[in-house]
Design a protein around this motif. Structure first.
Motif, PDB file in Angstrom:
ATOM      1  N   ASP A   5      44.435  12.907   2.053  1.00 57.93           N
ATOM      2  CA  ASP A   5      44.832  13.193   3.432  1.00 57.93           C
ATOM      3  C   ASP A   5      43.870  12.547   4.426  1.00 57.93           C
ATOM      4  O   ASP A   5      44.290  11.948   5.418  1.00 57.93           O
ATOM      5  N   ARG A   6      42.584  12.675   4.156  1.00 63.38           N
ATOM      6  CA  ARG A   6      41.578  12.120   5.064  1.00 63.38           C
ATOM      7  C   ARG A   6      41.742  10.604   5.217  1.00 63.38           C
ATOM      8  O   ARG A   6      41.716  10.071   6.324  1.00 63.38           O
ATOM      9  N   ASN A   7      41.950   9.906   4.126  1.00 58.81           N
ATOM     10  CA  ASN A   7      42.078   8.457   4.188  1.00 58.81           C
ATOM     11  C   ASN A   7      43.396   8.012   4.817  1.00 58.81           C
ATOM     12  O   ASN A   7      43.434   7.014   5.546  1.00 58.81           O
ATOM     13  N   ILE A   8      44.449   8.753   4.576  1.00 56.50           N
ATOM     14  CA  ILE A   8      45.726   8.448   5.238  1.00 56.50           C
ATOM     15  C   ILE A   8      45.569   8.602   6.746  1.00 56.50           C
ATOM     16  O   ILE A   8      46.032   7.762   7.521  1.00 56.50           O
ATOM     17  N   MET A   9      44.889   9.659   7.166  1.00 52.75           N
ATOM     18  CA  MET A   9      44.693   9.886   8.596  1.00 52.75           C
ATOM     19  C   MET A   9      43.778   8.830   9.214  1.00 52.75           C
ATOM     20  O   MET A   9      43.971   8.436  10.361  1.00 52.75           O
ATOM     21  N   ASP A  33      54.948  10.292   5.406  1.00 52.42           N
ATOM     22  CA  ASP A  33      55.639   9.943   4.159  1.00 52.42           C
ATOM     23  C   ASP A  33      54.653   9.700   3.020  1.00 52.42           C
ATOM     24  O   ASP A  33      54.869  10.167   1.897  1.00 52.42           O
ATOM     25  N   ILE A  34      53.576   8.984   3.294  1.00 49.51           N
ATOM     26  CA  ILE A  34      52.572   8.721   2.254  1.00 49.51           C
ATOM     27  C   ILE A  34      51.896  10.023   1.834  1.00 49.51           C
ATOM     28  O   ILE A  34      51.662  10.268   0.644  1.00 49.51           O
ATOM     29  N   GLY A  35      51.601  10.878   2.822  1.00 49.21           N
ATOM     30  CA  GLY A  35      50.990  12.165   2.511  1.00 49.21           C
ATOM     31  C   GLY A  35      51.867  13.035   1.639  1.00 49.21           C
ATOM     32  O   GLY A  35      51.388  13.688   0.704  1.00 49.21           O
ATOM     33  N   LYS A  36      53.158  13.051   1.923  1.00 46.91           N
ATOM     34  CA  LYS A  36      54.088  13.837   1.106  1.00 46.91           C
ATOM     35  C   LYS A  36      54.152  13.307  -0.322  1.00 46.91           C
ATOM     36  O   LYS A  36      54.283  14.073  -1.273  1.00 46.91           O
ATOM     37  N   GLY A  44      52.062  16.723   4.568  1.00 42.65           N
ATOM     38  CA  GLY A  44      52.907  16.159   5.613  1.00 42.65           C
ATOM     39  C   GLY A  44      52.716  16.858   6.947  1.00 42.65           C
ATOM     40  O   GLY A  44      52.494  16.219   7.977  1.00 42.65           O
ATOM     41  N   ALA A  45      52.772  18.175   6.939  1.00 46.18           N
ATOM     42  CA  ALA A  45      52.612  18.939   8.179  1.00 46.18           C
ATOM     43  C   ALA A  45      51.190  18.827   8.719  1.00 46.18           C
ATOM     44  O   ALA A  45      50.986  18.702   9.931  1.00 46.18           O
ATOM     45  N   PHE A  46      50.215  18.859   7.840  1.00 44.75           N
ATOM     46  CA  PHE A  46      48.816  18.758   8.248  1.00 44.75           C
ATOM     47  C   PHE A  46      48.540  17.413   8.908  1.00 44.75           C
ATOM     48  O   PHE A  46      47.974  17.343  10.010  1.00 44.75           O
TER      49      PHE A  46
END
Length: 72
Positions: A5-9, A33-36, A44-46
């Protein structure tokens, strides 16, 4: 917060702040989408909540980040 999550963000925040040719909504949707796909059930929500807050702050110019052109 999971490393995924951290890297996606990080990527989405970079795109929103530094890549004016990419619409913010596209960056947010791709991050969700990547997070899900690779994160947890709540990813996704986060990601949506955090990255949308960054988008809003960036659009209001609540923060200013100076970026060296060599980094881009």
């Amino acid at each position: 917060m999971s490393p995924v999550d951290r890297n996606i963000m990080r990527i989405a925040a970079y795109e929103i702040i530094c890549c004016s040719d990419i619409p913010s909504k596209v960056s947010i949707n791709e991050a969700i989408d990547i997070g899900k796909k690779f994160g947890t059930e709540e990813s996704g929500a986060f990601i949506n909540g955090i990255i949308d807050s960054i988008r809003i702050a960036h659009e209001k110019e609540d923060f200013i980040i100076e970026i060296d052109e060599e980094i881009k």
